[in-house]
Write a protein that holds these residues in place. Structure first.
Motif, PDB file in Angstrom:
ATOM      1  N   LEU A 843     -18.347  53.046  65.178  1.00 12.96           N
ATOM      2  CA  LEU A 843     -18.607  54.178  66.074  1.00 12.96           C
ATOM      3  C   LEU A 843     -19.331  55.297  65.341  1.00 12.96           C
ATOM      4  O   LEU A 843     -20.151  56.029  65.932  1.00 12.96           O
ATOM      5  N   SER A 844     -19.032  55.434  64.060  1.00 12.20           N
ATOM      6  CA  SER A 844     -19.681  56.510  63.290  1.00 12.20           C
ATOM      7  C   SER A 844     -21.153  56.200  63.003  1.00 12.20           C
ATOM      8  O   SER A 844     -21.916  57.096  62.626  1.00 12.20           O
ATOM      9  N   ARG A 845     -21.537  54.950  63.156  1.00 12.32           N
ATOM     10  CA  ARG A 845     -22.936  54.539  62.933  1.00 12.32           C
ATOM     11  C   ARG A 845     -23.451  53.833  64.180  1.00 12.32           C
ATOM     12  O   ARG A 845     -23.989  52.717  64.122  1.00 12.32           O
ATOM     13  N   ALA A 846     -23.221  54.458  65.321  1.00 12.69           N
ATOM     14  CA  ALA A 846     -23.559  53.843  66.608  1.00 12.69           C
ATOM     15  C   ALA A 846     -25.013  53.387  66.632  1.00 12.69           C
ATOM     16  O   ALA A 846     -25.934  54.125  66.271  1.00 12.69           O
ATOM     17  N   GLY A 847     -25.211  52.121  67.045  1.00 10.27           N
ATOM     18  CA  GLY A 847     -26.547  51.553  67.150  1.00 10.27           C
ATOM     19  C   GLY A 847     -27.066  50.929  65.888  1.00 10.27           C
ATOM     20  O   GLY A 847     -28.076  50.207  65.925  1.00 10.27           O
ATOM     21  N   ASP A 848     -26.416  51.189  64.751  1.00  7.77           N
ATOM     22  CA  ASP A 848     -26.891  50.647  63.483  1.00  7.77           C
ATOM     23  C   ASP A 848     -26.052  49.430  63.102  1.00  7.77           C
ATOM     24  O   ASP A 848     -24.811  49.504  63.103  1.00  7.77           O
ATOM     25  N   PRO A 849     -26.708  48.309  62.742  1.00  8.81           N
ATOM     26  CA  PRO A 849     -25.939  47.147  62.275  1.00  8.81           C
ATOM     27  C   PRO A 849     -25.227  47.461  60.961  1.00  8.81           C
ATOM     28  O   PRO A 849     -25.804  48.078  60.062  1.00  8.81           O
ATOM     29  N   VAL A 850     -24.006  47.045  60.856  1.00  9.78           N
ATOM     30  CA  VAL A 850     -23.191  47.291  59.662  1.00  9.78           C
ATOM     31  C   VAL A 850     -22.754  45.945  59.128  1.00  9.78           C
ATOM     32  O   VAL A 850     -22.098  45.171  59.841  1.00  9.78           O
ATOM     33  N   PRO A 851     -23.088  45.572  57.874  1.00 11.09           N
ATOM     34  CA  PRO A 851     -22.659  44.275  57.316  1.00 11.09           C
ATOM     35  C   PRO A 851     -21.146  44.158  57.311  1.00 11.09           C
ATOM     36  O   PRO A 851     -20.427  45.121  57.006  1.00 11.09           O
ATOM     37  N   ALA A 852     -20.648  42.992  57.635  1.00 16.96           N
ATOM     38  CA  ALA A 852     -19.208  42.781  57.637  1.00 16.96           C
ATOM     39  C   ALA A 852     -18.627  42.977  56.259  1.00 16.96           C
ATOM     40  O   ALA A 852     -17.483  43.427  56.102  1.00 16.96           O
ATOM     41  N   ARG A 933     -16.723  34.899  54.601  1.00 16.51           N
ATOM     42  CA  ARG A 933     -15.308  35.306  54.565  1.00 16.51           C
ATOM     43  C   ARG A 933     -15.134  36.683  55.180  1.00 16.51           C
ATOM     44  O   ARG A 933     -14.177  36.942  55.902  1.00 16.51           O
ATOM     45  N   ALA A 934     -16.061  37.592  54.908  1.00 17.00           N
ATOM     46  CA  ALA A 934     -15.990  38.936  55.492  1.00 17.00           C
ATOM     47  C   ALA A 934     -16.135  38.871  57.008  1.00 17.00           C
ATOM     48  O   ALA A 934     -15.442  39.570  57.755  1.00 17.00           O
ATOM     49  N   ARG A 935     -17.102  38.033  57.459  1.00 10.25           N
ATOM     50  CA  ARG A 935     -17.294  37.903  58.895  1.00 10.25           C
ATOM     51  C   ARG A 935     -16.017  37.447  59.585  1.00 10.25           C
ATOM     52  O   ARG A 935     -15.610  38.003  60.611  1.00 10.25           O
ATOM     53  N   LYS A 936     -15.366  36.428  59.033  1.00 10.73           N
ATOM     54  CA  LYS A 936     -14.132  35.916  59.644  1.00 10.73           C
ATOM     55  C   LYS A 936     -13.039  36.986  59.657  1.00 10.73           C
ATOM     56  O   LYS A 936     -12.354  37.187  60.670  1.00 10.73           O
ATOM     57  N   ALA A 937     -12.864  37.655  58.521  1.00 11.69           N
ATOM     58  CA  ALA A 937     -11.774  38.627  58.422  1.00 11.69           C
ATOM     59  C   ALA A 937     -11.993  39.811  59.356  1.00 11.69           C
ATOM     60  O   ALA A 937     -11.087  40.244  60.085  1.00 11.69           O
ATOM     61  N   VAL A 938     -13.209  40.375  59.353  1.00 11.23           N
ATOM     62  CA  VAL A 938     -13.486  41.554  60.187  1.00 11.23           C
ATOM     63  C   VAL A 938     -13.394  41.202  61.665  1.00 11.23           C
ATOM     64  O   VAL A 938     -12.831  41.946  62.482  1.00 11.23           O
ATOM     65  N   THR A 939     -13.969  40.046  62.035  1.00  6.92           N
ATOM     66  CA  THR A 939     -13.893  39.634  63.441  1.00  6.92           C
ATOM     67  C   THR A 939     -12.442  39.479  63.890  1.00  6.92           C
ATOM     68  O   THR A 939     -12.068  39.914  64.983  1.00  6.92           O
ATOM     69  N   ALA A 940     -11.626  38.836  63.040  1.00  6.21           N
ATOM     70  CA  ALA A 940     -10.211  38.648  63.389  1.00  6.21           C
ATOM     71  C   ALA A 940      -9.500  39.991  63.527  1.00  6.21           C
ATOM     72  O   ALA A 940      -8.680  40.194  64.431  1.00  6.21           O
ATOM     73  N   ARG A 941      -9.812  40.935  62.621  1.00  5.15           N
ATOM     74  CA  ARG A 941      -9.159  42.242  62.677  1.00  5.15           C
ATOM     75  C   ARG A 941      -9.530  42.986  63.955  1.00  5.15           C
ATOM     76  O   ARG A 941      -8.675  43.592  64.616  1.00  5.15           O
ATOM     77  N   ILE A 942     -10.808  42.977  64.291  1.00  5.04           N
ATOM     78  CA  ILE A 942     -11.245  43.693  65.482  1.00  5.04           C
ATOM     79  C   ILE A 942     -10.669  43.038  66.740  1.00  5.04           C
ATOM     80  O   ILE A 942     -10.205  43.718  67.667  1.00  5.04           O
ATOM     81  N   ARG A 943     -10.710  41.697  66.794  1.00 10.34           N
ATOM     82  CA  ARG A 943     -10.150  41.001  67.946  1.00 10.34           C
ATOM     83  C   ARG A 943      -8.663  41.319  68.115  1.00 10.34           C
ATOM     84  O   ARG A 943      -8.184  41.567  69.229  1.00 10.34           O
ATOM     85  N   ASP A 944      -7.906  41.315  67.026  1.00 12.68           N
ATOM     86  CA  ASP A 944      -6.476  41.603  67.095  1.00 12.68           C
ATOM     87  C   ASP A 944      -6.228  43.028  67.579  1.00 12.68           C
ATOM     88  O   ASP A 944      -5.342  43.286  68.406  1.00 12.68           O
ATOM     89  N   THR A 945      -7.039  43.959  67.093  1.00 13.08           N
ATOM     90  CA  THR A 945      -6.883  45.357  67.511  1.00 13.08           C
ATOM     91  C   THR A 945      -7.177  45.524  69.000  1.00 13.08           C
ATOM     92  O   THR A 945      -6.447  46.215  69.729  1.00 13.08           O
ATOM     93  N   LEU A 946      -8.252  44.885  69.481  1.00 15.68           N
ATOM     94  CA  LEU A 946      -8.587  45.005  70.898  1.00 15.68           C
ATOM     95  C   LEU A 946      -7.523  44.344  71.776  1.00 15.68           C
ATOM     96  O   LEU A 946      -7.228  44.826  72.874  1.00 15.68           O
ATOM     97  N   ARG A 947      -6.954  43.247  71.291  1.00 19.01           N
ATOM     98  CA  ARG A 947      -5.883  42.610  72.054  1.00 19.01           C
ATOM     99  C   ARG A 947      -4.677  43.548  72.193  1.00 19.01           C
ATOM    100  O   ARG A 947      -4.098  43.677  73.274  1.00 19.01           O
TER     101      ARG A 947
END
Length: 980
Positions: A843-852, A933-947
């Motif tokens: 959110l702090s870098r809205a619109g900018d891609p951020v590496p996992a 590994r970063a992609r998997k971990a970050v995706t899992a964290r965000i998915r868990d938070t949204l759930r």
């Protein structure tokens, strides 16, 4: 052993016992005259029930006007507590059953609105019946208090299909009298009950009973004589048989059982008879140590004499040093034969003292019981001693939240009060209690009588005390103001043209000073309470703190636990008013003190205060639990309890923005005795943005009621800003400005409306004083942080940044271990999680891609952010697509459900594999490096938070799910902007 002459009634009771062990219970009433065998019959039924695995609980009513309310049910619950496992009882403790069992420590609930109590007791019995059948035996219902009979009717009506059998006994010859007090209550029970009426034994049965009792068969003529004289009453028969066995003639019982008892007593040493006579004064049951003190005998000597009485079957041991007479008629005969009844009762008072609560017999002597002895022995005791004892019982009843019982004691104390001053003092306390019983008209009449009596005294202090009481409780349009001015003129001098509150406060201060000079702690405590009540307004918070400190010191010196308890409560309120964070330590000390004293009113007050502070600190689940506990403990429905409950519920709902529930609550508040329901409705309207509704409730020229000024100022400050009313804003600001650094506290602490600086900051921002507004809002935020009040700190911060809810802004901000999330008008607070930190970075870098990799480890080297090979290359993806298309065609052509289901399962499995190889937005996943590994971990964290966020803030979760893409790089592509 067979019950002589009772085959049919015994069979009926046994059938009822058999039924409760198999299916369900009911109500059985056993009626008959004294000594007819009711107890023997129900004892047989109870034994049969025990043999069949039932739990048997018993209670006996007490023949005394001063018997504590619900006394038979208290005994039943005591037995239940001993019988059930500790964990089962713990589930019931803390509610009305625990209050009912209090005696010296918790008291008996005897509330005006008794439904919660009835329901709680019935529920406890039903819960026990789920483990095993329960049989409750209530004896001597002809002596029951009205509340106990209503509880019996309630239990009988609501447990018909439970495994609960209630058996009651009563003397029908007494209840049938038209003027008997329990007749209207007992008669309706007969229609629901199986009634067993016992009559006298026949001649053959009398002969059998005599033979069993005396050990030898009587002659027919003797049997006829005994039957004629006794009417077949088993108790009379047994007493006559024992006399006959001892060589006495059967005609000795002709005058009644008293002669038989006296004959038996004459066979014992004289000291046994005299001891039992003293015991008869104590009641049907008594403790050996109490008897020893009242008879002025050493305990070993009393034990020896009681052993002889037990051998003669005049008394029986109950265990724990307690005894009871073998039959009420024994005690009645002994008591009726006394020629010095008043002296014997007076001896009990002399021996036990006026306040047994701190003595060695605290668990054996109830204040109400001692008050009964004082009343009956009043002719042999000093009048002041009698009044002291009875007033102590009244105060004890009040501390147990049983105002009706307290009123009865005060009325009796008034009968014995000697001297005008003492009668006035008792009248003031009685009037106070009557107001709690919702009888204000009678209370005001008594106060006016006391004022008239006080006018005849040279000392102006009694009139001042009555005037303060009238001012506090009576209607303002009555005689209260006139008496107040008269008391002022007599006590101080010519009354100035000041509001009644100012006159009353000056009188309270002067009476307190006089009590300090005179060294009268009782009068000093009374004066301090009055001074506290009259010391209202934000400007006098320091004075209130000093008053509570002195009140606590005086109460500890005099041993007044009630005054110490409430003084300790009001001390944390005063500290909160001053913005002193030590209020929290003081609250904890107050709760600990409440637990130590253990009385119902103290537990109630502790729950109320914990609810207030939990709401203040944003701990809403805890506040809800404490409010529910307070409602259970304060089930009596007193006016002030109802008022507190409604206000606390309003504050709790308002803090959470639950406006639908607030709308449903508003009629209850309006119908209550709340001093300013319009202010509550106005604040609610402003919080939901309805300025027009609030405008109808604004009263800028109205003088707020004492103690409600802070809440009144909060409402008018909030309205002035919302409605753009500059004149009102200036007026309110002028009233708030002298109190910077303090907090708005109303209704004895029930309302905490934020720091004064918060409302000054809002007013100054509206008036264009921006520098002042920044300073004030900053001070408000810091004060709220010191006071551990996050909701008020966040409110100050929102206004300080100018991005509050009124600007429809969104928030995604971390505060320690908690995140404040706000989106489209809904705000929540959630615990810290790594997924929230990831989303905050996006959110702090809205619109900018951020590496996992930078989200997973911001300190990682740039090389770690390089990608590896795709998990699925383009050829693999194409094969998946072709197979999915083929499956869709085959599913459409499938002729059977089984075939279609199998194809559908294969299709679902392929889709799941594709999802596992892609990010949230379908981006290709890659293998073999830190980026994967970063992609998997970050995706899992965000998915868990949204759930998890789905349950707390579904609208925000849906927005983020639509606008956040995850993969080797992540991005927030939404247009909304958040305050971070």
């Amino acid at each position: 052993m067979r019950l002589i002459g009772r085959d049919h009634p015994a069979g009926l009771l046994r059938a009822e016992v058999d039924r409760v062990t198999r299916s369900h219970g009911g109500l059985v009433l056993v009626a008959g005259e004294a000594g007819i065998g009711k107890t023997t019959l129900v004892t047989d039924a109870a034994e049969r029930a025990r043999q069949q695995g039932a739990l048997v609980l018993g209670g006996t009513c007490w023949d005394s006007d001063s018997a504590p309310g619900y006394w038979p049910w208290v005994q039943v619950l005591r037995a239940l507590r001993r019988a059930v496992p500790p964990e089962q009882w713990a589930a019931l403790d803390g509610g009305p059953p625990a209050v009912l069992l209090g005696e010296a420590h918790a008291g008996v609930e005897h509330a005006a609105d008794a439904f919660p109590l009835y329901d709680a007791v019935t529920t406890a019995l039903v819960a026990a019946s789920h483990r095993c059948p329960v049989v409750v035996v209530l004896e001597d219902l002809h002596w029951a208090d009205a509340a106990s009979l209503r509880l019996l009717e309630f239990a009988a009506r609501h447990t018909w299909f439970e495994r609960l059998l209630v058996i009651g006994t009563y003397r029908d010859a007494e209840v049938d009298a038209a003027d008997h007090p329990v007749r209207p209550l007992l008669t309706p029970l007969l229609g629901r009950a199986t009634t067993v009426a016992l009559s006298g034994l026949g001649p053959a049965e009398v002969g059998e009973l005599i033979a069993r009792t005396a050990g030898r068969a009587p002659e027919p003529d003797l049997v006829d004589e005994v039957h004629r004289r006794t009417g077949g009453n088993p108790f009379f028969v047994e007493q006559t048989a024992r006399l006959w066995q001892g060589g006495g003639p059967v005609t000795a019982i002709a005058p009644g059982v008293r002669d038989a008892v006296q004959r038996r007593l004459s066979l014992l040493p004289a000291e046994v008879g005299d001891l039992l006579a003293s015991a008869s004064v104590l009641g049907r049951e008594f403790h050996r140590r109490v008897l020893a003190m009242t008879a002025a005998l050493p305990a070993p000597a009393v034990d020896k004499l009681l052993d002889q009485a037990a051998q003669a079957r005049l008394v029986r041991g109950l265990g724990g040093g307690r005894f009871s007479f073998a039959h009420d008629l024994v005690r009645e005969a002994l008591y009726d034969g006394l020629s010095d009844v008043d002296e014997r009762h007076a001896a009990v008072v002399r021996a036990l003292g006026a306040d047994p609560a701190g003595g060695p017999l605290a668990d054996e002597v109830l204040p109400a019981d001692l008050a009964r002895h004082a009343h009956l022995g009043a002719a042999r005791l000093p009048a002041d001693r009698v009044v002291d004892v009875i007033v102590a019982a009244a105060r004890h009843a009040s501390s147990r939240m049983t105002p009706e019982e307290a009123v009865g004691h005060y009325r009796r104390a008034l009968e014995h009060a000697d001297g005008v001053r003492r009668r006035i003092a008792v009248t003031v306390e009685l009037g106070h209690e009557l107001f709690h019983c919702t009888e204000p008209a009678e209370a005001e009449r008594l106060y006016e009588q006391a004022a008239e009596a006080a006018r005849g005294l040279d000392d102006p202090e009694p009139l001042a005390r009555v005037a303060l009481a009238l001012h506090r409780f009576a209607e303002p349009e009555g005689s209260a103001h006139e008496v107040l001015r008269e008391a002022y003129e007599r006590f101080i001098g010519p009354a100035p043209d000041l509001p009644a509150e100012e006159l009353a406060r000056e009188i309270a201060v002067r009476t307190t000073e006089a009590a300090r000079t005179g060294g009268d702690d009782g009068a000093l405590a009374s004066g301090l309470w009055a001074a506290y009540d009259m010391t209202t307004g934000i400007a006098r918070a320091e004075e209130r703190l000093a008053l509570t400190d002195e009140l606590i010191a005086v109460s500890r010196r005099s041993g007044d636990h009630s005054a110490e308890h409430f003084g300790t409560s009001l001390r944390w309120v005063a500290l909160a008013e001053l913005g002193d964070p030590r209020y929290l330590d003081q609250l904890h000390a107050f709760v600990a003190l409440s637990d130590r004293f253990g009385l119902a009113r103290f537990h109630f007050s502790a729950a109320i205060d914990q609810c207030i502070v939990a709401t203040f600190r944003g701990r809403y689940a805890e506040a809800t639990a404490m409010l529910a506990r307070a409602a259970d403990l304060g089930a009596g429905g007193r006016v002030e309890i109802r008022l507190m409950y409604l206000h606390l519920k309003w504050a709790l709902l308002l803090a959470q923005g639950r406006f639908d529930e607030l709308a449903a609550l508003e009629p209850d508040v309006a119908a209550s005795a709340h001093p300013c329901p319009g202010v509550l409705a106005g604040i609610t309207a402003l919080e939901r943005g309805d300025v027009a509704a609030a405008r109808e409730l604004v009263r800028p020229d109205e003088r707020p009621q004492p103690g409600m000024e802070p809440l009144w100022l909060r409402f008018h400050a909030q309205y002035a800003v919302a409605a753009g009313d500059r004149d009102l804003a200036v007026r309110v600001r002028d009233r708030l400005a002298p109190h910077r650094g303090k907090w708005l506290v109303s209704l004895y602490g029930c309302d905490l409306s934020g720091p004064v600086d918060l409302w000054l900051g809002l007013l100054d921002r509206f008036l264009g004083r921006h520098d002042d507004a920044v300073r004030e809002l900053t001070a408000a935020r810091r004060s709220a942080e010191r006071m551990h009040a996050p909701p008020w700190a966040e409110r100050a911060d929102r206004h300080l940044t100018g991005t509050g809810p009124a600007a429809a802004g969104h928030e995604f901000r971390r505060d320690g271990d908690v995140w404040s999330l706000s989106y489209r008008g809904t705000a929540v607070r959630v615990p810290d999680a790594k997924g929230l930190r990831d989303l905050h970075a996006l959110l702090s870098r809205a619109g900018d891609p951020v590496p996992a990799t930078s989200l997973l480890a911001p300190e990682a080297a740039p090389s770690a952010r390089l990608g590896g090979d795709p998990v699925l290359d383009d050829e693999a993806k194409a094969r998946y697509r072709r197979r999915l298309a083929l499956l869709d065609e085959e599913i459409d052509r499938a002729s059977g459900d089984d075939r279609a289901a199998a194809l559908d399962r294969e299709r679902a499995a392929l889709l799941e594999e594709l999802r596992a190889a892609a990010g949230l937005a379908g981006r290709t996943r890659r293998l073999g490096d830190d980026a994967e590994r970063a992609r998997k971990a970050v995706t899992a964290r965000i998915r868990d938070t949204l759930r998890k966020l789905d349950a707390r803030h579904p609208e925000l979760a849906a927005h983020l799910r639509e606008t956040v893409s995850t993969g080797a790089t992540c991005v927030y592509s939404g247009r909304e902007r958040f305050r971070l």
